[in-house]
Structures are given as C-alpha cells and as structure tokens.
Design an enzyme around this catalytic site. Structure first.
Site, short mmCIF file in Angstrom:
data_model
loop_
_atom_site.label_atom_id
_atom_site.label_comp_id
_atom_site.label_asym_id
_atom_site.label_seq_id
_atom_site.Cartn_x
_atom_site.Cartn_y
_atom_site.Cartn_z
N ASN A 156 -7.08 8.45 5.06
CA ASN A 156 -5.72 8.21 4.54
C ASN A 156 -5.71 7.62 3.13
O ASN A 156 -4.85 7.95 2.32
CB ASN A 156 -4.92 7.33 5.51
CG ASN A 156 -5.58 5.99 5.75
OD1 ASN A 156 -6.80 5.84 5.71
ND2 ASN A 156 -4.77 4.98 6.03
N GLU A 254 -11.39 -2.45 11.02
CA GLU A 254 -9.99 -2.43 10.62
C GLU A 254 -9.39 -1.20 11.28
O GLU A 254 -9.62 -0.07 10.86
CB GLU A 254 -9.87 -2.37 9.10
CG GLU A 254 -10.46 -3.59 8.41
CD GLU A 254 -10.61 -3.43 6.91
OE1 GLU A 254 -10.13 -2.41 6.37
OE2 GLU A 254 -11.21 -4.30 6.28
N CYS A 288 -2.28 2.44 7.84
CA CYS A 288 -2.32 1.62 9.06
C CYS A 288 -1.29 0.51 9.03
O CYS A 288 -0.93 -0.03 10.07
CB CYS A 288 -3.73 1.03 9.25
SG CYS A 288 -4.31 0.05 7.85
N GLU A 467 -11.63 -8.94 6.24
CA GLU A 467 -12.27 -8.66 4.96
C GLU A 467 -11.29 -9.02 3.85
O GLU A 467 -10.12 -9.28 4.09
CB GLU A 467 -12.73 -7.20 4.89
CG GLU A 467 -13.85 -6.90 5.88
CD GLU A 467 -14.49 -5.52 5.70
OE1 GLU A 467 -14.56 -5.06 4.54
OE2 GLU A 467 -14.92 -4.93 6.70
#
Length: 487
Positions: A156, A254, A288, A467
C-alpha cells in the site's frame, strides 16, 4: 541505471535474475508492466550467508558516523533519482501523482536521514551500583545490532514502509534482507540500485523478490535470520509468528486496523467532514490507519452525513497524473474483488448505501483496471461482519451515538486496535476520551499527521511492539549490560 522489463534480485552486492518470473500488473489498465524474478531457496540462502559475512566485514568496522554518513548518501541519491522513483511507484500502485510527490517518495528519503541522525545519539544506560556489604561497581550498556533482519513490506505504501524499517535497521548496524510485496517491487529495485551506487558494502542490503507464500515463508523461517519485522495483514502476521516461534526471534508487527472516527456534537463540522473524507478515502482506503467506522453524535448526524456524501461526490477518480485526481485504482484485480465482496456483504446484511457501492465506468482502458467507487453506508449493527472485519478499501460505515461512555465502549468493541480520530472543540473531552480508546495512536482534529520520532504501532490484532524514533532504535539493537567491579 533505469528499471528494465525484468526486475532482478540483489544479493550480496550482485543483481541476479532467476528462472521463474511473476507478472507485475498496472492496476490502472490491467497491463503487464514488468516481470519480477522470484528468488529460489538457494538464492535466499546466499543472501543470508552474504549478510552474515557482512556483519563481520567492513560494515561492523565502520563507526556510527561513517555508517550514518553513508545512509545520508542513500537519501541524497534517492532525491536525485526521485523522478524515477515517482514513475515506478505510480506504475505499481496507480495512486495519484500528488500523493506520491508529497508523501511516499519524500518520506522514503527522509527515513534514511532521520534514523541516521538518531543513531548518533542512541546511547545506553550507566549506573554506579553499591551493595549492602560495601561492594561497588560500574554498570553500563552497549548497543549491538541484532544481526540479519528480514524486512517484509506491504504494497500500500511500498517505498515509505520499506524504508521505515530498512533505515533504522541499517543505522543500528544490522544487515537487511528486504522482501517487498510481489504487487509493488519496482521502487525496492530502484532502492537496491541506489545502495549499489553509493557503495553500501556487499551483503549489507539484500533484495529478494517473489510471492509471500513461497519466498516470504522461506525467509522468515530461515534459521540464520535473527529478527523479523513485518507490515501487512493480521492473518499473515499470525502465520509469520508461528514460523519464527521455534527460533524465539525478535519480531515487530504492524498489522491491520478497523479504525474509528468519533465526531462529537461540539466538533467543527466542516473540519470533521473534510478530515473524515481524507481519512476514509486516501489511497483508495488502502492505508492501515484509514477510517472504516464513523461514530457521529445524534445532534449533528444528518448534517454530517449530508456533508460527507457531498464531499464523496466531488472526489475525482482517474489517471494518476490527471489534474485534481484524488482516487486511483485499488492495487489489483484480486483486491478489487475482495472489496466488492464486502460491498455485497453490506447489502446482504441490510446496509443503507448513502453513496457509491460499485465500480466506475470510464469507457476506456481503465475499465480493465482495478477502480472502485468511494462508498458510504449506514444502518448496520456494531457486531456485523462489515463493522468487524478490515475491508481495506474506500468505504466507511456511519453510526449514531448519544453519549461519551457509549461511544468509547462501541469504538473499543473490535479485535483491532491501531488508530482512532476524535473530532471535538472541547479540550477536556479530547484529553479525557483519547487515553480510554484501545489503540496505539489517537489523533485529535486531524489524521495521518506523523512525527517520525513518535511511537507507531497498535494493540490486539493490530500488532506487536512499536517503531518510530527511539522505539525503532531499541528494537533494531540489542543492549548488552557490562558490569565492572570497582575495588
């Protein structure tokens, strides 16, 4: 060196073709734009071996300053070649020129400079220890690299999210094996060229291409890979977790999100409509962090729905380089079919379609692409599949709420926990509600406003670890405590 029709792997300082190729499809028109060389297990073994050797070679002997200066050269060369990166990202993803020029490519280069600069100040702890019986010692920590890090990046935001992991991993002295999505490998190939051009020692950065079910599985399960970092679907994260569990390797995940926007009755309505339009439809909903559930206070619900419908109707869908285009295609036909299946599921579950729900008709080559309409629905229960499962497309469901406690409970009723946005002009309410949401990131009166120094990640099915900033530096390095007795 421009991209060719075949995208090679980059292993131990050498560009290597393979015997098997995977088609790279342009989502704008469905045409094959290149073929990527799928790595074999033997080639992955070679990459891991080269990375292991590089850890003991020139890379380990470089000072932090030398290493970080080299990463600055990577960023500078990316900027020099940014037109090539832009063209490659557009061809792979079909997203608008405006987004790629202003977010994807600049952030890709910025990641290298940001984390290189942070590495210079990534220090350990120091304590003077005194025991009850009079012993005295100096305790301090040194940060060592984890070793060989497998980086699995998604389709993405291909360059942005690959460099988000590669940059801090290299800054901390690790060697990296990058495996991008087979849907979007072009900018990763350009990145390998840049690494080669600026003189990153062989074996430090490796690129392997291919399908996740074949190449990714072999890489993450490799006994000589020391850590795995992954961005992508929660189901894939669960699969990788099983793969690495035997080796008890450090992981950073993630994963997906089913994110909420909460619009209170004291919100600036115009700002909220503009913000939710952006958070729902940016990159065709393929982020996301995008909003899929919108909770609006009953007092302003009708005005908000009317405004969001009007905003959606003004979204321009088209070619990536067309003036004013906001919405390009989804990344692939397969993903288009998945999102359309959720549009159908919404109809089956009894949703009311406020706007959209189908595929635009252009009457040209784009009809062979992966375009889809921005869609707004309402009328479903919170526990419906459409409101519980991540769709990853340009769709949101609007629900009405009456009070603060109610909306907090409803927003938290999900297996995901990545991000949320709150729209309110009441400062106390913003401070009160934000920490009660079970997510890793909360925006107030904005969305996707990021500082690279801040923590990024989610809870529940949305991921493990954080992160960004010192959180990245901590993940990609191993602290070793040294204790010296003082006589």
């Amino acid at each position: 060196m421009a991209l060719k029709n075949k995208l090679p792997c980059y292993v131990d300082g050498v560009f290597i073709d393979s015997q098997h190729y995977v088609n790279n499809i342009n989502p704008v028109n469905g045409q094959v734009i290149s073929q990527l060389c799928e790595a074999t297990p033997e080639l992955i073994d070679q990459a891991v071996k080269g990375a292991k050797a590089a850890l003991k070679g020139p890379w380990s002997k470089m000072s932090v300053t030398q290493r970080c200066d080299l990463l600055h050269k990577v960023a500078d060369r990316m900027i020099e070649r940014q037109d090539e990166f832009i063209e490659a990202e557009i061809a792979d993803t079909g997203k608008s020129l405006f987004q790629i020029e202003n977010i994807d490519i600049p952030r890709g280069a910025a990641n290298f400079k940001t984390f290189a600069d942070m590495a210079k100040f990534h220090s350990g702890e120091t304590f003077i220890t005194e025991t009850a019986n009079g012993e005295k010692a100096l305790n301090y920590t040194v940060n060592k690299p984890l070793g060989v890090v497998a980086v699995i990046s998604p389709w993405n935001l291909p360059l942005l999210l690959a460099t988000w992991k590669v940059a801090p991993a290299l800054a901390c002295g690790n060697c990296v094996i990058l495996k991008p999505s087979e849907e979007t490998s072009s900018t990763a190939t350009l990145l390998a060229q840049v690494m080669d051009e600026v003189g990153v020692p062989k074996g430090v950065f490796n690129l392997i291409l291919g399908r996740g079910s074949i190449v990714g599985d072999y890489l993450t399960g490799h006994s000589n890979v020391d850590a795995v970092t992954f961005t992508g679907a929660s189901t894939t994260g669960q699969h990788i977790m099983k793969s690495v569990s035997q080796g008890v390797k450090p992981i950073s995940f993630e994963l997906g999100g089913k994110n909420s926007a909460i619009v209170f009755n004291d919100a600036d309505l115009e700002k909220a409509i503009t913000g939710v339009t952006r958070s729902t439809f940016t990159n065709c909903g393929q982020v996301c962090l995008c909003t899929e559930k919108v909770f609006v206070h009953r007092d302003i619900a009708q005005a908000f729905i009317h405004g969001l419908k009007l905003a959606a109707s003004k979204i321009k869908i088209g070619y990536p380089k067309e003036e004013g285009v906001f919405l390009g295609p989804l990344v692939s036909k397969a993903h288009q079919e998945k999102v359309l299946s959720y549009y159908q599921l919404a109809k089956d579950e009894g949703a009311e379609f406020i706007y959209g729900g189908g595929v635009p008709n252009f009457g040209d080559e784009r009809d062979n692409g992966s375009y889809i309409e921005p869609t707004i629905i309402t009328g479903l229960d919170d526990d419906s599949r459409v409101n519980q499962e991540e769709i990853f497309g340009p769709i949101c469901h609007i629900s009405v709420f009456d009070d603060e406690d109610e909306v907090i409970n409803r927003a938290n009723t999900t297996d995901y926990g990545l991000a949320a946005a709150i729209w309110t002009e009441n400062l106390s309410r913003a401070h009160r509600v934000a920490p009660q949401l079970d997510v890793g990131i909360v925006w107030i009166n904005t969305w996707f406003l990021r500082d690279l120094r801040t923590a990024f990640g989610g809870v529940k099915l949305s991921g493990i670890g954080r992160e960004g900033g010192q959180h990245s530096m901590s993940f990609y390095s191993e602290p070793v405590n040294i204790c010296i007795k003082i006589d």
